[in-house]
Design a protein around this motif. Structure first.
Motif, PDB file in Angstrom:
ATOM      1  N   LEU A 158      -4.137  -4.513   2.204  1.00  0.00           N
ATOM      2  CA  LEU A 158      -5.588  -4.342   2.061  1.00  0.00           C
ATOM      3  C   LEU A 158      -6.306  -5.681   2.179  1.00  0.00           C
ATOM      4  CD1 LEU A 158      -5.705  -1.674  -0.768  1.00  0.00           C
ATOM      5  CD2 LEU A 158      -6.939  -1.493   1.400  1.00  0.00           C
ATOM      6  N   TYR A 159      -5.669  -6.757   1.723  1.00  0.00           N
ATOM      7  CA  TYR A 159      -6.298  -8.070   1.782  1.00  0.00           C
ATOM      8  C   TYR A 159      -6.305  -8.602   3.214  1.00  0.00           C
ATOM      9  CZ  TYR A 159      -7.324 -12.944   0.689  1.00  0.00           C
ATOM     10  OH  TYR A 159      -7.899 -14.183   0.645  1.00  0.00           O
ATOM     11  N   HIS A 160      -5.186  -8.468   3.909  1.00  0.00           N
ATOM     12  CA  HIS A 160      -5.077  -9.085   5.232  1.00  0.00           C
ATOM     13  C   HIS A 160      -5.564  -8.181   6.374  1.00  0.00           C
ATOM     14  CE1 HIS A 160      -3.076 -12.778   4.005  1.00  0.00           C
ATOM     15  NE2 HIS A 160      -2.365 -12.067   3.156  1.00  0.00           N
ATOM     16  N   PHE A 161      -5.371  -6.878   6.240  1.00  0.00           N
ATOM     17  CA  PHE A 161      -5.750  -5.956   7.329  1.00  0.00           C
ATOM     18  C   PHE A 161      -6.545  -4.770   6.778  1.00  0.00           C
ATOM     19  CE2 PHE A 161      -1.506  -7.780   8.321  1.00  0.00           C
ATOM     20  CZ  PHE A 161      -1.877  -8.588   9.383  1.00  0.00           C
ATOM     21  N   PRO A 162      -7.725  -5.045   6.205  1.00  0.00           N
ATOM     22  CA  PRO A 162      -8.458  -3.956   5.531  1.00  0.00           C
ATOM     23  C   PRO A 162      -8.910  -2.848   6.474  1.00  0.00           C
ATOM     24  CG  PRO A 162      -9.817  -5.930   5.687  1.00  0.00           C
ATOM     25  CD  PRO A 162      -8.440  -6.335   6.120  1.00  0.00           C
ATOM     26  N   ASP A 163      -9.019  -3.140   7.760  1.00  0.00           N
ATOM     27  CA  ASP A 163      -9.594  -2.165   8.679  1.00  0.00           C
ATOM     28  C   ASP A 163      -8.550  -1.363   9.452  1.00  0.00           C
ATOM     29  OD1 ASP A 163     -12.146  -2.981   7.912  1.00  0.00           O
ATOM     30  OD2 ASP A 163     -12.104  -4.625   9.375  1.00  0.00           O
ATOM     31  N   GLN A 164      -7.280  -1.597   9.156  1.00  0.00           N
ATOM     32  CA  GLN A 164      -6.253  -0.846   9.875  1.00  0.00           C
ATOM     33  C   GLN A 164      -6.283   0.633   9.474  1.00  0.00           C
ATOM     34  OE1 GLN A 164      -2.111  -1.687   8.640  1.00  0.00           O
ATOM     35  NE2 GLN A 164      -3.001  -2.697   6.848  1.00  0.00           N
ATOM     36  N   ASP A 165      -5.497   1.427  10.175  1.00  0.00           N
ATOM     37  CA  ASP A 165      -5.398   2.864   9.909  1.00  0.00           C
ATOM     38  C   ASP A 165      -4.313   3.069   8.839  1.00  0.00           C
ATOM     39  OD1 ASP A 165      -4.786   5.556   9.905  1.00  0.00           O
ATOM     40  OD2 ASP A 165      -4.837   5.753  12.088  1.00  0.00           O
ATOM     41  N   PHE A 166      -4.734   3.216   7.577  1.00  0.00           N
ATOM     42  CA  PHE A 166      -3.763   3.286   6.476  1.00  0.00           C
ATOM     43  C   PHE A 166      -2.898   4.556   6.516  1.00  0.00           C
ATOM     44  CE2 PHE A 166      -5.921  -0.433   5.072  1.00  0.00           C
ATOM     45  CZ  PHE A 166      -4.961  -1.128   4.349  1.00  0.00           C
ATOM     46  N   PRO A 167      -3.482   5.723   6.798  1.00  0.00           N
ATOM     47  CA  PRO A 167      -2.587   6.894   6.913  1.00  0.00           C
ATOM     48  C   PRO A 167      -1.486   6.675   7.959  1.00  0.00           C
ATOM     49  CG  PRO A 167      -4.855   7.622   6.726  1.00  0.00           C
ATOM     50  CD  PRO A 167      -4.904   6.117   6.856  1.00  0.00           C
ATOM     51  N   ALA A 168      -1.831   6.013   9.068  1.00  0.00           N
ATOM     52  CA  ALA A 168      -0.814   5.743  10.099  1.00  0.00           C
ATOM     53  C   ALA A 168       0.231   4.750   9.577  1.00  0.00           C
ATOM     54  CB  ALA A 168      -1.479   5.195  11.369  1.00  0.00           C
ATOM     55  N   LEU A 169      -0.229   3.745   8.830  1.00  0.00           N
ATOM     56  CA  LEU A 169       0.701   2.778   8.237  1.00  0.00           C
ATOM     57  C   LEU A 169       1.679   3.473   7.293  1.00  0.00           C
ATOM     58  CD1 LEU A 169       1.518  -0.216   7.659  1.00  0.00           C
ATOM     59  CD2 LEU A 169      -0.178  -0.182   5.810  1.00  0.00           C
ATOM     60  N   PHE A 170       1.146   4.369   6.453  1.00  0.00           N
ATOM     61  CA  PHE A 170       2.007   5.057   5.486  1.00  0.00           C
ATOM     62  C   PHE A 170       2.986   5.982   6.220  1.00  0.00           C
ATOM     63  CE2 PHE A 170      -1.773   4.883   2.288  1.00  0.00           C
ATOM     64  CZ  PHE A 170      -1.604   3.508   2.181  1.00  0.00           C
ATOM     65  N   ALA A 171       2.515   6.610   7.289  1.00  0.00           N
ATOM     66  CA  ALA A 171       3.406   7.479   8.076  1.00  0.00           C
ATOM     67  C   ALA A 171       4.512   6.663   8.733  1.00  0.00           C
ATOM     68  CB  ALA A 171       2.595   8.241   9.125  1.00  0.00           C
ATOM     69  N   ASP A 172       4.160   5.465   9.229  1.00  0.00           N
ATOM     70  CA  ASP A 172       5.172   4.569   9.811  1.00  0.00           C
ATOM     71  C   ASP A 172       6.210   4.168   8.758  1.00  0.00           C
ATOM     72  OD1 ASP A 172       4.096   4.592  12.304  1.00  0.00           O
ATOM     73  OD2 ASP A 172       3.254   2.554  12.217  1.00  0.00           O
ATOM     74  N   LEU A 173       5.729   3.867   7.574  1.00  0.00           N
ATOM     75  CA  LEU A 173       6.643   3.463   6.498  1.00  0.00           C
ATOM     76  C   LEU A 173       7.599   4.606   6.163  1.00  0.00           C
ATOM     77  CD1 LEU A 173       7.607   1.554   4.272  1.00  0.00           C
ATOM     78  CD2 LEU A 173       5.718   2.378   2.837  1.00  0.00           C
ATOM     79  N   LEU A 174       7.055   5.806   6.061  1.00  0.00           N
ATOM     80  CA  LEU A 174       7.911   6.952   5.743  1.00  0.00           C
ATOM     81  C   LEU A 174       8.927   7.190   6.861  1.00  0.00           C
ATOM     82  CD1 LEU A 174       8.663   9.203   3.823  1.00  0.00           C
ATOM     83  CD2 LEU A 174       6.848  10.607   4.828  1.00  0.00           C
TER      84      LEU A 174
END
Lengths: 181, 181, 181
Positions: B103-119
């Motif tokens: 959130l600090y470094h990339f606040p504007d990224q697509d977080f749902p996509a990030l979480f899906a990638d992590l999963l």
């Protein structure tokens, strides 16, 4: 026996602890006849608010009214060592205010040692002890060093006591979740 | 297997996760002999505080000391894709700091996509992964847009991982409550 | 039947409540054929945010779309007395915003009496009612009299409804913990 009852603000944890004390001890549980064994309500608040006063007053007015009120804002360890030497029941409400008092008056003491002393006094108690404590770590922690410190010590206190307790119960909306025992 | 361990601040969640890793893997569980399979401790903190350093030091000093420390403040997805390809165990402590860093470094990224990638990376891992994460939504949320955002994303992250995990455990005062598995 | 679903912010409590409604009622449960009985989604928010709108829109687009949206920011008791008189299902999302609205518009009313009226209306309802409510007491309470008041009343509301509900569920990371029933 050591019983730890955890819960949030206005979760009904104190009422649940009291109801459990009454249910367990009026059922007998190897104790002398009801009314013949000492029952202590240990209040750790330095200034009792209206709800606390009302709670104590309700205790007093109960049919089987043999509760003794003890106000113990700081020296809970010493009090337990003195009063826990005979069968009976001790209800401490609540540990979080006691911790708050300790942090205010003796911020530089060795808190892990204090918590270990408290657990030792609880283990040596012949009387059953019911401990009410707040769970405060499941939300965002507001800014400020004192608040952070309080959350840290409260978490360590609850962990220490939960490890040594015979039963641990989390209260949510007045309902119990058994964590241990 | 994906294991998610949730808990509040100072709830004992990291210690419980570590104890479960040791218990599961020293019991065998289809893995090579203890000490023959890689064990990673993935620290997401950018600045390790004293307690984190002490925790890692304790790991190092354990009898069966084969832990490798990896500091992964941001690219957890890439790290998991690289290091999860062989049997072993990975303990990530903790996801909440990783989210904070994102959130600090990339606040504007697509977080749902990030979480899906992590999963997705977790699901493809051959190594068992234990994830430690904070539960932060059960209190009043202090004012401020950034705090609100953090609570929202942390809740979504925990929901995403809990849905995909094999076991989910809530830790309160060092004691486990099984939520799944 | 009265069902209470408690959970933190972004815990997935609303989704879990909706899924349970659909599972219970599409399985029959003594109700008329699916689509033949009224289903109300009661929104207590005065301004619907994007996520709430998206949620309602998803409801609308479902195959078996027979949901009626009711916006009831304040007079939930009256609304339940009127619309609970026939079989069906009512999903209230969420009680915490309703309480917030009550505290904002009528801060000096008798809240225990209000909560008792609500419970009475719920008990008289022929329709099944699912109530979604926030658990807010498990963290540090930020400074301020209004916040303290909100936490107190929210705790009392949840306790009152939990005592009267047939089932109570705590949702953590989208997963249910049964507290009652």
């Amino acid at each position: 026996m050591i019983h730890l009852v955890l819960g949030g603000a206005r979760s009904g944890k104190s009422r649940l602890a009291l109801n459990r004390v009454l249910a367990a001890h009026e059922a007998g549980a190897g104790l002398p006849q009801s009314g013949e064994w000492p029952r202590y309500f240990v209040a750790t608040a330095t200034i009792l608010d209206d709800e606390m006063n009302a709670r104590i007053e309700r205790h007093r007015q109960e049919r089987d009214a043999g509760w003794t009120l003890a106000e113990v804002p700081l020296d809970l360890v010493g009090w337990l060592r003195e009063h826990g030497q005979q069968p009976g029941v001790i209800l401490v409400d609540c540990l979080t205010l006691w911790l708050n008092n300790q942090l205010y008056h003796f911020p530089d003491q060795d808190f892990p040692a204090l918590f270990a002393d408290l657990l030792d006094a609880l283990r040596r108690s012949v009387a059953d002890v019911w401990l009410v404590s707040n769970e405060v770590g499941l939300g965002i922690i507001p800014m400020g060093e004192i608040t952070r410190r309080f959350v840290d010590e409260a978490g360590r206190l609850n962990q220490t006591l939960a490890a040594g307790a015979d039963t641990v119960t989390l209260v949510v909306a007045g309902l119990p979740l058994a964590l241990k025992g």
